[in-house]
Enzyme design. Structure first.
Site, PDB file in Angstrom:
ATOM      1  N   ASN A 139       0.790  -1.234   0.000  1.00  0.00           N
ATOM      2  CA  ASN A 139       0.000   0.000   0.000  1.00  0.00           C
ATOM      3  C   ASN A 139       0.820   1.281   0.000  1.00  0.00           C
ATOM      4  OD1 ASN A 139      -2.538   1.579   0.465  1.00  0.00           O
ATOM      5  ND2 ASN A 139      -1.470   2.039   2.388  1.00  0.00           N
ATOM      6  N   HIS A 140       1.974   1.220   0.672  1.00  0.00           N
ATOM      7  CA  HIS A 140       2.698   2.485   0.871  1.00  0.00           C
ATOM      8  C   HIS A 140       4.205   2.269   0.935  1.00  0.00           C
ATOM      9  CE1 HIS A 140       1.541   0.826   4.864  1.00  0.00           C
ATOM     10  NE2 HIS A 140       2.835   0.990   5.081  1.00  0.00           N
ATOM     11  N   GLU A 188      -8.858   4.085   0.365  1.00  0.00           N
ATOM     12  CA  GLU A 188      -7.953   3.512  -0.634  1.00  0.00           C
ATOM     13  C   GLU A 188      -6.943   4.518  -1.181  1.00  0.00           C
ATOM     14  OE1 GLU A 188     -10.503   1.689  -3.570  1.00  0.00           O
ATOM     15  OE2 GLU A 188     -11.249   0.217  -2.124  1.00  0.00           O
ATOM     16  N   ASP A 201       1.146   6.909  -0.070  1.00  0.00           N
ATOM     17  CA  ASP A 201       0.195   5.939  -0.617  1.00  0.00           C
ATOM     18  C   ASP A 201       0.421   5.710  -2.108  1.00  0.00           C
ATOM     19  OD1 ASP A 201      -2.226   4.548   0.583  1.00  0.00           O
ATOM     20  OD2 ASP A 201      -2.978   5.221  -1.364  1.00  0.00           O
ATOM     21  N   ARG A 230       1.136 -12.862   4.146  1.00  0.00           N
ATOM     22  CA  ARG A 230       0.198 -12.059   4.924  1.00  0.00           C
ATOM     23  C   ARG A 230       0.220 -10.685   4.279  1.00  0.00           C
ATOM     24  NH1 ARG A 230       0.276  -7.010   8.005  1.00  0.00           N
ATOM     25  NH2 ARG A 230      -1.185  -7.176   9.711  1.00  0.00           N
ATOM     26  N   ASP A 232      -0.478  -6.952   4.203  1.00  0.00           N
ATOM     27  CA  ASP A 232      -0.710  -5.791   5.050  1.00  0.00           C
ATOM     28  C   ASP A 232      -1.686  -4.812   4.383  1.00  0.00           C
ATOM     29  OD1 ASP A 232       0.265  -4.301   7.467  1.00  0.00           O
ATOM     30  OD2 ASP A 232       0.822  -2.812   5.960  1.00  0.00           O
ATOM     31  N   LYS A 235      -7.195  -3.519   2.901  1.00  0.00           N
ATOM     32  CA  LYS A 235      -8.401  -2.716   2.661  1.00  0.00           C
ATOM     33  C   LYS A 235      -8.077  -1.360   2.068  1.00  0.00           C
ATOM     34  CE  LYS A 235     -10.050  -0.431   6.541  1.00  0.00           C
ATOM     35  NZ  LYS A 235     -10.568  -0.332   7.929  1.00  0.00           N
ATOM     36  N   GLU A 256      -4.922  -8.712   5.758  1.00  0.00           N
ATOM     37  CA  GLU A 256      -5.286  -7.940   6.939  1.00  0.00           C
ATOM     38  C   GLU A 256      -6.369  -6.930   6.546  1.00  0.00           C
ATOM     39  OE1 GLU A 256      -3.779  -4.509  10.003  1.00  0.00           O
ATOM     40  OE2 GLU A 256      -3.231  -4.520   7.895  1.00  0.00           O
ATOM     41  N   GLY A 260     -14.323  -4.470  12.193  1.00  0.00           N
ATOM     42  CA  GLY A 260     -15.119  -5.360  13.035  1.00  0.00           C
ATOM     43  C   GLY A 260     -16.359  -5.958  12.391  1.00  0.00           C
TER      44      GLY A 260
HETATM   45  C1  ABC Z   1       3.100   4.186  14.768  1.00  0.00           C
HETATM   46  C2  ABC Z   1       3.508   4.080  16.205  1.00  0.00           C
HETATM   47  C3  ABC Z   1       2.276   3.986  17.086  1.00  0.00           C
HETATM   48  C4  ABC Z   1       1.435   5.222  16.847  1.00  0.00           C
HETATM   49  C5  ABC Z   1       1.086   5.299  15.380  1.00  0.00           C
HETATM   50  C6  ABC Z   1       0.324   6.570  15.065  1.00  0.00           C
HETATM   51  O1  ABC Z   1       2.268   5.288  14.580  1.00  0.00           O
HETATM   52  O2  ABC Z   1       4.303   2.923  16.379  1.00  0.00           O
HETATM   53  O3  ABC Z   1       2.666   3.900  18.440  1.00  0.00           O
HETATM   54  O4  ABC Z   1       0.254   5.120  17.614  1.00  0.00           O
HETATM   55  C7  ABC Z   1       3.136   0.217  11.313  1.00  0.00           C
HETATM   56  C8  ABC Z   1       3.816  -0.002  12.642  1.00  0.00           C
HETATM   57  C9  ABC Z   1       3.157   0.815  13.738  1.00  0.00           C
HETATM   58  C10 ABC Z   1       3.095   2.285  13.330  1.00  0.00           C
HETATM   59  C11 ABC Z   1       2.338   2.363  11.981  1.00  0.00           C
HETATM   60  C12 ABC Z   1       2.187   3.783  11.470  1.00  0.00           C
HETATM   61  O5  ABC Z   1       3.061   1.604  11.013  1.00  0.00           O
HETATM   62  O6  ABC Z   1       3.707  -1.387  12.983  1.00  0.00           O
HETATM   63  O7  ABC Z   1       3.902   0.693  14.937  1.00  0.00           O
HETATM   64  O8  ABC Z   1       2.418   3.007  14.327  1.00  0.00           O
HETATM   65  O9  ABC Z   1       3.431   4.335  11.217  1.00  0.00           O
HETATM   66  C13 ABC Z   1      -1.019  -2.618   9.537  1.00  0.00           C
HETATM   67  C14 ABC Z   1       0.058  -3.365  10.321  1.00  0.00           C
HETATM   68  C15 ABC Z   1       0.718  -2.401  11.274  1.00  0.00           C
HETATM   69  C16 ABC Z   1       1.495  -1.377  10.460  1.00  0.00           C
HETATM   70  C17 ABC Z   1       0.741  -0.877   9.313  1.00  0.00           C
HETATM   71  C18 ABC Z   1       1.350   0.137   8.459  1.00  0.00           C
HETATM   72  C19 ABC Z   1      -0.415  -1.448   8.889  1.00  0.00           C
HETATM   73  O10 ABC Z   1      -0.484  -4.512  10.909  1.00  0.00           O
HETATM   74  O11 ABC Z   1       1.599  -3.025  12.178  1.00  0.00           O
HETATM   75  O12 ABC Z   1       1.826  -0.292  11.373  1.00  0.00           O
HETATM   76  O13 ABC Z   1       2.059  -0.634   7.499  1.00  0.00           O
HETATM   77  C20 ABC Z   1      -5.170   0.866  10.168  1.00  0.00           C
HETATM   78  C21 ABC Z   1      -4.937   0.007   8.932  1.00  0.00           C
HETATM   79  C22 ABC Z   1      -4.234  -1.309   9.260  1.00  0.00           C
HETATM   80  C23 ABC Z   1      -2.950  -1.035  10.062  1.00  0.00           C
HETATM   81  C24 ABC Z   1      -3.359  -0.271  11.322  1.00  0.00           C
HETATM   82  C25 ABC Z   1      -2.156   0.056  12.197  1.00  0.00           C
HETATM   83  O14 ABC Z   1      -3.987   0.970  10.942  1.00  0.00           O
HETATM   84  O15 ABC Z   1      -6.170  -0.260   8.303  1.00  0.00           O
HETATM   85  O16 ABC Z   1      -3.896  -1.942   8.062  1.00  0.00           O
HETATM   86  N1  ABC Z   1      -2.203  -2.282  10.355  1.00  0.00           N
HETATM   87  C26 ABC Z   1      -9.900   1.612  12.476  1.00  0.00           C
HETATM   88  C27 ABC Z   1      -9.777   1.481  10.979  1.00  0.00           C
HETATM   89  C28 ABC Z   1      -8.585   0.586  10.640  1.00  0.00           C
HETATM   90  C29 ABC Z   1      -7.326   1.172  11.254  1.00  0.00           C
HETATM   91  C30 ABC Z   1      -7.530   1.261  12.772  1.00  0.00           C
HETATM   92  C31 ABC Z   1      -6.311   1.805  13.488  1.00  0.00           C
HETATM   93  O17 ABC Z   1      -8.678   2.084  13.034  1.00  0.00           O
HETATM   94  O18 ABC Z   1     -10.962   0.941  10.445  1.00  0.00           O
HETATM   95  O19 ABC Z   1      -8.432   0.524   9.245  1.00  0.00           O
HETATM   96  O20 ABC Z   1      -6.224   0.291  10.971  1.00  0.00           O
HETATM   97  O21 ABC Z   1      -6.042   3.066  13.045  1.00  0.00           O
HETATM   98  C32 ABC Z   1     -13.105  -1.531  15.342  1.00  0.00           C
HETATM   99  C33 ABC Z   1     -13.583  -1.016  14.017  1.00  0.00           C
HETATM  100  C34 ABC Z   1     -12.372  -0.792  13.127  1.00  0.00           C
HETATM  101  C35 ABC Z   1     -11.404   0.186  13.799  1.00  0.00           C
HETATM  102  C36 ABC Z   1     -11.029  -0.395  15.165  1.00  0.00           C
HETATM  103  C37 ABC Z   1     -10.013   0.501  15.882  1.00  0.00           C
HETATM  104  O22 ABC Z   1     -12.196  -0.600  15.945  1.00  0.00           O
HETATM  105  O23 ABC Z   1     -14.452  -1.963  13.424  1.00  0.00           O
HETATM  106  O24 ABC Z   1     -12.761  -0.272  11.880  1.00  0.00           O
HETATM  107  O25 ABC Z   1     -10.207   0.310  13.007  1.00  0.00           O
HETATM  108  O26 ABC Z   1     -14.198  -1.729  16.183  1.00  0.00           O
HETATM  109 CA    CA Z   2      -3.864   3.004  -0.784  1.00  0.00          CA
END
Ligand code: ABC
Ligand code: CA
Length: 547
Positions: A139-140, A188, A201, A230, A232, A235, A256, A260
């Site tokens: 994605n990015h 997206e 992005d 897997r 990443d 969506k 991924e 919910g």
């Molecule tokens: C960093 C810091 C964190 C800081 C953050 C702002 O920045 O480390 O401490 O809080 C990687 C790193 C992270 C890093 C991020 C950003 O990059 O591992 O440490 O955080 O720089 C994947 C991976 C994840 C990875 C990335 C980026 C993507 O598993 O490890 O993070 O490559 C979104 C994405 C999802 C992503 C996740 C972190 O963010 O969709 O792919 N994971 C809603 C949205 C989701 C969103 C989520 C969190 O909020 O719908 O799309 O995920 O922002 C439910 C609802 C959901 C809702 C949840 C919270 O509640 O149904 O829709 O999710 O009830």
């Molecule tokens: Ca995108």
């Protein structure tokens, strides 16, 4: 499950002996590893402060040296964090130790080792009959801010020249941070991250970008003989990008989709082999958080998944923890709740996935605290000292035995919820030859379950594989069992354990086979007193809820 793609069949002929299909993966259980935090090359234990968000020193080579630890718990697949080179140096959120900030997709992250180290890891895994799943980010890309230019739409300008191969701003969607998760175009085509660290992005609407990505994934899978991916942030890219990507990869994919609602996640099961089952995750963690958790919602959500996913809930990976969510053990001090919640992924139709450190009782909460260095646990692997490791070993063994048990079709039988109505603090899940009896009443409770049909046969000796207690079903398959301290039960016919020559509860099974068994359980004459206990339990349960 899907029939294998033609490209999959071809790759089975050309790649190593392991080109794995979705059906092959279905039989596995997966152990998830953040490479930087799992094991060092020389076996040393450097300090690792999660709050610092720095590289701590784990490597692929270190992982190779700890495969016994993983395999001895019964896992036969390993999911590793992303492998490609990431943005170098320190950012506002620390270093890219987790691997999700790619800057060069054509080179590996040197912190984790060399190309040969990664190949050695694959060879070592395959030598044990284990699979490798690699986490990939499409994605990015990530670059540090270019402090000489102005920001656009609140997104700082970036130094794109540090990115390979997408080295110009035109390779990306116009800058905007995702504001509205209900607007799929926003999701997206706007950017993840924030003003401190934007995740640029990629313009995956652009055919050249698409071609590069498809070529890249095909090459990566072949070069390293990867068994599964897997995916990443799936969506965050249009759905019709994915079938071409999956067929270029030619191996099993699990996406991924952090969301919910099954209405949202279901369409992704049409374009990729499977998804990480976030809807179940949210219901599971909510259901077992305390006695006030809603267990029937778990049944509702899973039933929705079974109806709406292509391939039913089989096309999922089921998990309790991962690197993005607070470890479940950080949300309660009641070990009985942790033990109950840990069972669900194993009685689930999907593939069980366990996040490293769960077995050691790690309790890290939100990112970055949930990414502890495993070496700080000393990798204690004595089940007597690590009850959760013990339980995972038993669950892995039971699922393996169930999968190949003669007379059953575990992998084709959708899990069923058979809880008697009105028993909200308990949930009974049947997936013959397994029956799981779970509760969220906590470690002060004693629970008596009575089921009109356990699905395990009539007049059958059954074993709780978690503590080797023996029970017996009645003349019409009914069962009455009791468990103290709010612990879960996983029942299985003794005959299956015996036929599979399982090491689980072997002494008990052997004695039973020799006719020396004494059921610890509910012989018919004890029914009366069990009814009395059930009443007592209800009273206890109520008074606990009033406190
Ligand atoms: C960093 C810091 C964190 C800081 C953050 C702002 O920045 O480390 O401490 O809080 C990687 C790193 C992270 C890093 C991020 C950003 O990059 O591992 O440490 O955080 O720089 C994947 C991976 C994840 C990875 C990335 C980026 C993507 O598993 O490890 O993070 O490559 C979104 C994405 C999802 C992503 C996740 C972190 O963010 O969709 O792919 N994971 C809603 C949205 C989701 C969103 C989520 C969190 O909020 O719908 O799309 O995920 O922002 C439910 C609802 C959901 C809702 C949840 C919270 O509640 O149904 O829709 O999710 O009830
Ligand atoms: Ca995108």
């Amino acid at each position: 499950m899907k029939a294998p793609h033609l490209s999959l069949v071809l790759s089975a002929l050309t790649a190593g002996a392991f080109a794995a299909s979705a059906a092959d993966w279905q039989k596995r259980s997966i152990y998830q590893v953040v490479v930087d935090r799992f094991a060092t090359s020389d076996g040393s234990s450097p300090p690792c402060f999660t709050g610092d968000r720095r590289y701590c020193g784990g490597t692929w080579d270190g992982l190779i040296n700890k495969l016994d630890y993983i395999e001895n718990m019964g896992f036969d697949a390993v999911w590793i964090s992303p492998i490609v080179a990431n943005v170098a140096g320190n950012t506002s959120y620390g270093e890219a130790y987790h691997g999700y900030w790619p800057s060069d997709i054509n080179n590996l992250n040197p912190h984790f080792g060399t190309p040969d180290d990664l190949k050695n890891l694959v060879t070592a895994l395959h030598g044990r009959g284990m699979y490798l799943m690699v986490d990939v980010v499409v994605n990015h890309m990530v670059a540090l801010p270019d402090n000489t230019s102005a920001s656009t739409a609140g997104v700082p300008a970036l130094d794109y020249s540090t990115i390979t191969p997408f080295g110009t701003s035109t390779d990306y969607h116009a800058p905007c941070f995702i504001q509205d998760y209900n607007n799929q175009t926003d999701v997206e085509q706007c950017w993840l991250g924030d003003v401190n660290l934007p995740l640029a992005d990629l313009n995956t609407e652009n055919q050249t970008t698409v071609d590069i990505m498809y070529q890249w994934i095909g090459d990566l899978v072949k070069t390293y003989d990867i068994d599964g991916l897997r995916i990443d942030t799936a969506k965050h890219i249009r759905k019709d990008f994915w079938p071409g990507f999956a067929s270029a990869a030619g191996v099993f994919t699990i996406a991924e989709i952090l969301e919910g609602s099954t209405d949202y996640t279901a369409p992704y099961t049409q374009v990729l082999d499977s998804i990480l089952d976030y809807p179940t995750y949210f219901a599971l963690t909510d259901g077992f958080k305390s006695a006030s958790g809603n267990l029937s919602n778990i049944a509702n959500i899973i039933t929705q998944a079974q109806k709406s996913y292509k391939g039913g809930a089989f096309s999922t990976g089921a998990f309790l923890d991962n690197h993005d969510q607070p470890r479940f053990a950080s949300t309660t001090s009641d070990q009985s709740l942790v033990r109950n919640a840990m069972v669900l992924p194993y009685i689930h139709d999907g593939i069980p996935i366990v996040y490293y450190g769960q077995e050691q009782g790690f309790q890290g909460a939100s990112d970055p605290d949930n990414r502890e260095a495993l070496w700080l646990s000393d990798y204690v692997d004595d089940p007597a000292q690590r009850p959760l490791l013990d339980q995972l070993g038993r669950l892995n063994a039971a699922r393996k035995a169930a999968i190949s048990a003669p007379g059953y079709s575990f992998l084709e039988s959708p899990m069923k919820f058979v809880s008697p109505p009105g028993e909200a603090p308990t949930i009974a899940i049947s997936k013959p030859p397994l029956l799981a009896l779970l509760t969220n009443l906590g470690n002060q409770s004693t629970v008596v379950y009575g089921l009109p049909d356990a699905g395990l046969g009539n007049n059958t000796a059954v074993i709780d594989i978690l503590n080797c207690a023996q029970w017996r079903t009645g003349e019409t398959g009914e069962i009455h069992v009791k468990r103290e301290h709010g612990m879960p039960q996983v029942l299985m016919p003794a005959s299956v354990l015996s036929a599979m020559n399982s090491t689980l509860c072997r002494d008990v099974v052997t004695k039973l086979a020799a006719g020396q068994g004494t059921d610890s359980g509910a012989p018919r004459e004890n029914r009366q007193s069990l009814v009395a206990i059930m009443f007592a339990f209800v009273v206890t349960g109520l008074s606990m809820m009033l406190v």
